[in-house]
Design a protein around this motif. Structure first.
Motif, PDB file in Angstrom:
ATOM      1  N   LEU A  52       6.327  -9.904  14.630  1.00  0.00           N
ATOM      2  CA  LEU A  52       7.663 -10.215  14.020  1.00  0.00           C
ATOM      3  C   LEU A  52       8.051  -9.348  14.800  1.00  0.00           C
ATOM      4  O   LEU A  52       9.113  -9.610  15.566  1.00  0.00           O
ATOM      5  N   TRP A  53       7.495  -8.225  15.208  1.00  0.00           N
ATOM      6  CA  TRP A  53       8.363  -7.114  16.466  1.00  0.00           C
ATOM      7  C   TRP A  53       8.062  -8.044  17.597  1.00  0.00           C
ATOM      8  O   TRP A  53       9.023  -7.982  18.677  1.00  0.00           O
ATOM      9  N   LYS A  54       6.943  -8.647  17.971  1.00  0.00           N
ATOM     10  CA  LYS A  54       7.537  -9.359  19.530  1.00  0.00           C
ATOM     11  C   LYS A  54       8.589 -10.448  19.276  1.00  0.00           C
ATOM     12  O   LYS A  54       9.731 -10.391  20.409  1.00  0.00           O
ATOM     13  N   ARG A  55       8.597 -10.933  18.262  1.00  0.00           N
ATOM     14  CA  ARG A  55       9.875 -12.174  17.951  1.00  0.00           C
ATOM     15  C   ARG A  55      10.721 -11.090  18.314  1.00  0.00           C
ATOM     16  O   ARG A  55      12.084 -11.671  18.801  1.00  0.00           O
ATOM     17  N   ARG A  56      11.394  -9.929  17.579  1.00  0.00           N
ATOM     18  CA  ARG A  56      12.490  -9.343  17.321  1.00  0.00           C
ATOM     19  C   ARG A  56      12.681  -9.134  18.730  1.00  0.00           C
ATOM     20  O   ARG A  56      14.174  -9.143  19.098  1.00  0.00           O
ATOM     21  N   GLU A  57      11.803  -8.379  19.724  1.00  0.00           N
ATOM     22  CA  GLU A  57      12.126  -7.841  20.464  1.00  0.00           C
ATOM     23  C   GLU A  57      12.642  -8.693  21.326  1.00  0.00           C
ATOM     24  O   GLU A  57      13.912  -8.722  22.436  1.00  0.00           O
ATOM     25  N   ALA A  58      12.305 -10.199  21.708  1.00  0.00           N
ATOM     26  CA  ALA A  58      12.053 -11.317  22.607  1.00  0.00           C
ATOM     27  C   ALA A  58      13.523 -12.270  22.939  1.00  0.00           C
ATOM     28  O   ALA A  58      14.280 -12.329  23.007  1.00  0.00           O
TER      29      ALA A  58
END
Length: 191
Positions: A52-58
């Motif tokens: 989730l954090w990776k998607r949010r950042e990307a």
């Protein structure tokens, strides 16, 4: 290596990645951006928090600035409103009574029962509205009080309004402290 260790090593398998369709990630984003915590969103949609954090950042997910609304009073909004209305109506009545007293005094009525905290204002306005003769008479009557001479300067002129307010406050400090609820022994430099 023992046989047991070898068997345990054989059982350790790499974790499979959870692949979720874009429609699931759209819901995850919507839930997170509306303020839900990452952990609760991840649990509900069965996605990993790191993913989730990776998607949010990307993808540049953002949340709106938090808006703190009014905090509901302990007694509830209805009781709060009722209490505020009662205070407003009581204050309104007090202000009207004060206005009537001030009008009577400023029209030349006796100062004897003037509200203490407005005394400097009353003397100033009486001098301005009713003239020097009334101002001189007011000063003569004030000499009968311990504070009488403090409000006028050596030439007999009434001191400026701001100074009158401070002087009256200082002269009646104990009364002020009682009215505002300051107990003895605390904040002793006030007023």
């Amino acid at each position: 290596m023992t046989a047991a260790e070898g068997a345990a090593e054989d059982e350790v398998r790499p974790t499979r990645r959870k692949i979720r369709p874009d429609s699931v990630w759209a819901e995850v984003r919507k839930a997170w951006e509306s303020g839900e915590t990452a952990r609760s969103v991840a649990r509900r949609y069965d996605v990993g928090v790191p993913a989730l954090w990776k998607r949010r950042e990307a993808e540049g997910w953002t949340r709106p600035e938090p808006q703190s609304g009014p905090v509901e009073p302990v007694e509830g909004w209805d009781s709060f409103a009722e209490r505020k209305r009662e205070r407003f109506l009581n204050d309104l009545e007090s202000v009207r009574e004060l206005a009537l007293d001030l009008m009577r005094i400023l029209k030349g009525g006796p100062i004897g029962d003037a509200p203490l905290w407005h005394l400097g204002f009353i003397y100033s306005e009486r001098a301005r509205l009713l003239g020097a003769e009334v101002a001189v008479a007011d000063r003569e009557k004030a000499r009968g009080y311990a504070w009488g001479e403090v409000l006028w300067d050596a030439e007999g002129r009434l001191k400026p309004q701001w100074e009158l307010d401070i002087l009256i406050l200082q002269l009646h400090a104990r009364t002020w402290r009682e009215e505002v609820g300051l107990p003895d022994g605390v904040a002793e430099r006030w007023p």
